[in-house]
Design a protein around this motif. Structure first.
Motif, PDB file in Angstrom:
ATOM      1  N   THR A  66       0.843  -1.201   0.000  1.00  0.00           N
ATOM      2  CA  THR A  66       0.000   0.000   0.000  1.00  0.00           C
ATOM      3  C   THR A  66       0.875   1.246   0.000  1.00  0.00           C
ATOM      4  O   THR A  66       2.097   1.168   0.170  1.00  0.00           O
ATOM      5  N   GLN A  67       0.239   2.396  -0.178  1.00  0.00           N
ATOM      6  CA  GLN A  67       0.949   3.667  -0.079  1.00  0.00           C
ATOM      7  C   GLN A  67      -0.009   4.757   0.377  1.00  0.00           C
ATOM      8  O   GLN A  67      -1.225   4.668   0.179  1.00  0.00           O
ATOM      9  N   TYR A  68       0.535   5.782   1.016  1.00  0.00           N
ATOM     10  CA  TYR A  68      -0.234   6.913   1.521  1.00  0.00           C
ATOM     11  C   TYR A  68       0.495   8.201   1.167  1.00  0.00           C
ATOM     12  O   TYR A  68       1.724   8.241   1.170  1.00  0.00           O
ATOM     13  N   LYS A  69      -0.285   9.238   0.898  1.00  0.00           N
ATOM     14  CA  LYS A  69       0.284  10.577   0.755  1.00  0.00           C
ATOM     15  C   LYS A  69      -0.316  11.437   1.854  1.00  0.00           C
ATOM     16  O   LYS A  69      -1.534  11.626   1.921  1.00  0.00           O
ATOM     17  N   ILE A  70       0.552  11.947   2.736  1.00  0.00           N
ATOM     18  CA  ILE A  70       0.134  12.625   3.960  1.00  0.00           C
ATOM     19  C   ILE A  70       0.576  14.085   3.926  1.00  0.00           C
ATOM     20  O   ILE A  70       1.731  14.383   3.579  1.00  0.00           O
ATOM     21  N   ARG A  71      -0.300  14.991   4.305  1.00  0.00           N
ATOM     22  CA  ARG A  71       0.075  16.395   4.477  1.00  0.00           C
ATOM     23  C   ARG A  71       0.724  16.593   5.845  1.00  0.00           C
ATOM     24  O   ARG A  71       0.268  16.043   6.848  1.00  0.00           O
ATOM     25  N   GLY A  72       1.767  17.392   5.875  1.00  0.00           N
ATOM     26  CA  GLY A  72       2.406  17.770   7.125  1.00  0.00           C
ATOM     27  C   GLY A  72       1.972  19.157   7.563  1.00  0.00           C
ATOM     28  O   GLY A  72       1.035  19.745   7.008  1.00  0.00           O
ATOM     29  N   PHE A  73       2.680  19.709   8.551  1.00  0.00           N
ATOM     30  CA  PHE A  73       2.259  20.981   9.130  1.00  0.00           C
ATOM     31  C   PHE A  73       3.461  21.687   9.763  1.00  0.00           C
ATOM     32  O   PHE A  73       4.490  21.065  10.058  1.00  0.00           O
ATOM     33  N   TYR A  74       3.291  22.972   9.984  1.00  0.00           N
ATOM     34  CA  TYR A  74       4.318  23.777  10.648  1.00  0.00           C
ATOM     35  C   TYR A  74       4.263  23.513  12.150  1.00  0.00           C
ATOM     36  O   TYR A  74       3.199  23.579  12.774  1.00  0.00           O
ATOM     37  N   ALA A  75       5.423  23.203  12.764  1.00  0.00           N
ATOM     38  CA  ALA A  75       5.468  22.785  14.166  1.00  0.00           C
ATOM     39  C   ALA A  75       6.323  23.695  15.043  1.00  0.00           C
ATOM     40  O   ALA A  75       6.689  23.310  16.155  1.00  0.00           O
ATOM     41  N   ALA A  76       6.661  24.911  14.578  1.00  0.00           N
ATOM     42  CA  ALA A  76       7.466  25.876  15.355  1.00  0.00           C
ATOM     43  C   ALA A  76       8.810  25.243  15.740  1.00  0.00           C
ATOM     44  O   ALA A  76       9.587  24.889  14.872  1.00  0.00           O
ATOM     45  N   ASP A  77       9.053  25.043  17.057  1.00  0.00           N
ATOM     46  CA  ASP A  77      10.333  24.451  17.471  1.00  0.00           C
ATOM     47  C   ASP A  77      10.266  22.933  17.588  1.00  0.00           C
ATOM     48  O   ASP A  77      11.225  22.293  18.023  1.00  0.00           O
ATOM     49  N   GLY A  78       9.126  22.346  17.249  1.00  0.00           N
ATOM     50  CA  GLY A  78       8.960  20.901  17.317  1.00  0.00           C
ATOM     51  C   GLY A  78       8.531  20.391  18.669  1.00  0.00           C
ATOM     52  O   GLY A  78       8.239  19.202  18.820  1.00  0.00           O
ATOM     53  N   ASN A  79       8.451  21.273  19.658  1.00  0.00           N
ATOM     54  CA  ASN A  79       8.046  20.874  21.017  1.00  0.00           C
ATOM     55  C   ASN A  79       7.165  21.955  21.629  1.00  0.00           C
ATOM     56  O   ASN A  79       7.248  22.259  22.823  1.00  0.00           O
TER      57      ASN A  79
END
Length: 608
Positions: A66-79
């Protein structure tokens, strides 16, 4: 022979090298969320070049099956959930793998339009760790945790785990609808109090859930040096009662509470509060670990035209994309198009049929996981039917989040729309999510100790008419109402009664194969759910003598009784068996003075 031996040895060595490489890969568990972080351009929530509008992170995940295409997002400093950061250079993508074995991924960040439907256009931007591989091994989770079972989907009107095929029925809390108006979330407050007729009264205080701090357990999540215990504890309590769903709004600007939104400010719909949404995710992950479905309600009747005048234009697309990117990976969730969607006298500025369809189509297009999409209805006619008659059978709408003001007629409404959707070529999922009247709903145990009318007409009546679950709305005029409830223990007995019904359906009947036929029960007043000739579940509102019409089958049936007040094992009444071929008496229940559920099962058969 020598050549063949060398070839075999080479293959063995190649295989060893492959195995060695695979052993060196990071292992993740099936159905557990993977969060990948990428370092990209430094920016902030407030940057003039808006990161939410102008960057698009896409990650392609591939497995041999299978395969997926996923949207990401802005996470600032990651924490940001811990640091409350509003700036940084970290971009993230969350993914929940459904297949065991080796996966690979490739990430691309584009500078340009982020909200276009298709993933094209823009200028590629270099990011760190843009590709890689990992291994997925079996999950170690057990019990109610969704990570032990996989993803819930809609299967012909019922929730089913996509991978195991097991069906699942829901029961839980429809209130407080502003669950996320929690003082421990960053930048969360009430815009203004309300004293409007038709909605719960509010002041400037939002939720702290302090009565549930005692339910928080060591090892449970918190953020920022101990925040979150009240809400995490509340969810622990709900799960401890066997409940598996909580209803919540993600945006109630202009609505009843005016205290929940995903944005930095409620005036700018283009900038999202990264730290607040990170803290929401901590709570959502805990809900999933407890087996609690995320019933995510996207808007209210008062704000359904606030974005793009009701169209699925750039602001609504952006809103939906951010929610999907940040939270769509969860296994147990459904999207609700909005409370009381569509025209009514009290809400004349509303979305139309075309706009509802456009929302549904867009959510379907951007959702790689196929979460169920439901439409919350108005509570009575003509407003409910006018809207539903226009959209019944629409291919991308999975069903209804039903609201009914007259509880005595709730079962008939469920059966009616199950039948109409079937005739239109689609078996709608119908969940009984808001019972009226609007001012009363489900009162506290202290006022209605055994919730007699709710237990009779709503809980058993709707489930035996084909509902896929129930949620309890707390009314607007109760002391502990739909907006101000801090302690779910005010309905402790209601959760117990609901769990008894859920146990009956999960343990004793193949409900996904059954149909309502209440007219079989005499005298009238009971409810009957049947798989003709095999199993019949019959709710009797009292302990009088009743009969059932079994004229269409000549089979013999075992007779058992279930106590809706106490739950527990099946019991025996005065009759142990009945034979089909006509109208037959059901006998008398184990004890008098209450309602009962009768289970007829074809002799020598078992639940599917």
């Amino acid at each position: 022979m020598k050549k063949i031996g060398v070839t075999i040895l080479s293959l063995i060595c190649l295989n060893c090298a492959t195995k060695e490489k695979e052993l060196a890969l990071t292992n993740y568990q099936q159905w557990h969320t993977i969060t990948l972080a990428f370092e990209g351009p430094e920016t902030s929530e407030a940057a003039e070049y808006n990161p939410f509008l102008n960057y698009r992170l896409t990650v392609a995940f591939e497995h041999e099956e299978t395969q997926y295409k996923i949207r990401g997002f802005y996470a600032a400093d990651g924490n940001a959930g811990e640091t409350s950061a509003a700036s940084g250079s970290i971009w993230q993508a969350r993914f929940t793998p459904d297949k065991i074995g080796k996966w690979s991924y490739t990430a691309t960040l584009h500078k340009g339009v982020a909200i276009a439907l298709k993933d094209d256009g823009g200028t590629p931007i270099e990011i760190s760790s843009a590709s890689g591989e990992f291994m997925v091994v079996p999950s170690d989770k057990k019990g109610a945790d969704f990570r032990a079972h996989g993803r819930l989907v809609n299967d012909k009107g019922y929730f089913r785990f996509k991978d195991s095929g097991k069906y699942w029925i829901k029961g839980g809390a429809d209130s407080p609808e502003n669950l996320l108006a929690f003082e421990d979330f960053d930048a969360t407050y009430r815009m203004q109090s309300s004293n409007e007729d038709g909605e719960a009264k509010t002041n400037d205080t939002i939720h702290n859930y302090s009565p549930h701090v005692q339910d928080w357990q060591v090892g449970d999540p918190v953020w920022k040096d101990g925040k979150g215990k009240g809400l995490i504890g509340a969810l622990n309590y709900l799960a401890s009662k066997g409940m598996n769903v909580a209803y919540f709004l993600t945006m109630n600007i202009k609505g009843d509470g005016k205290d929940v939104w995903p944005y930095v400010t409620p005036e700018d719909f283009t900038r999202f509060d990264v730290s607040k949404l990170s803290q929401w995710e901590i709570v959502f992950q805990h809900m999933q670990s407890k087996g609690i479905l995320l019933h995510m309600v996207l808007q209210e009747t008062e704000n359904e035209t606030m974005l793009d005048s009701g169209d699925t234009g750039p602001m609504r697309q952006l809103y939906f994309r951010e929610l999907m990117a940040r939270f769509g990976h969860h296994l147990g969730m459904n999207f609700n198009l909005g409370e009381e969607n569509g025209y009514a006298e009290f809400s004349p500025i509303s979305q139309n049929d075309g706009q509802r369809r456009a929302m549904t189509d867009f959510l379907t297009e951007i959702d790689p996981y196929n979460h169920p999409i439901l439409l919350h209805t108005h509570s009575h006619e003509p407003y409910r039917a006018i809207i539903l008659d226009s959209i019944v059978g629409f291919k991308n709408l999975d069903g209804l989040s039903l609201q009914v003001d007259n509880r005595e007629g709730a079962a008939e409404i469920v059966a009616e729309w199950k039948q109409k959707s079937k005739q239109a070529g689609q078996n709608w999922m119908i969940t009984m999510d808001e019972i009226g009247m609007w001012h009363t709903g489900a009162q506290s145990d202290s006022l209605t100790p055994n919730h007699d009318s709710l237990r009779h007409y709503v809980l058993w009546g709707t489930l035996l008419s084909g509902a896929a679950g129930v949620e309890w709305y707390f009314g607007a005029n109760n002391r502990y109402n739909d907006l101000n409830t801090e302690d779910w223990r005010t309905r402790d007995r209601l959760w117990e009664l609901t769990k008894h019904a859920m146990d009956f359906f999960q343990d004793h009947v193949p409900y996904w194969q059954m149909q309502p036929n209440h007219s079989l029960v005499h005298p009238s007043g009971g409810y009957c759910f049947q798989k003709t000739g095999e199993v019949y579940a019959i709710y009797l509102p009292d302990s009088k003598a009743y009969s059932i019409d079994l004229e269409t089958t000549g089979n013999s049936f075992e007779v058992k009784w279930f106590d809706p007040l106490k739950g527990g094992d099946l019991q025996s009444g005065s009759a142990t068996t009945v034979d089909g071929g006509g109208s037959v008496p059901l006998g008398l229940p184990p004890t008098a003075g209450q309602d009962w559920v009768v289970l007829l099962r074809q002799k020598n058969s078992k639940k599917d």
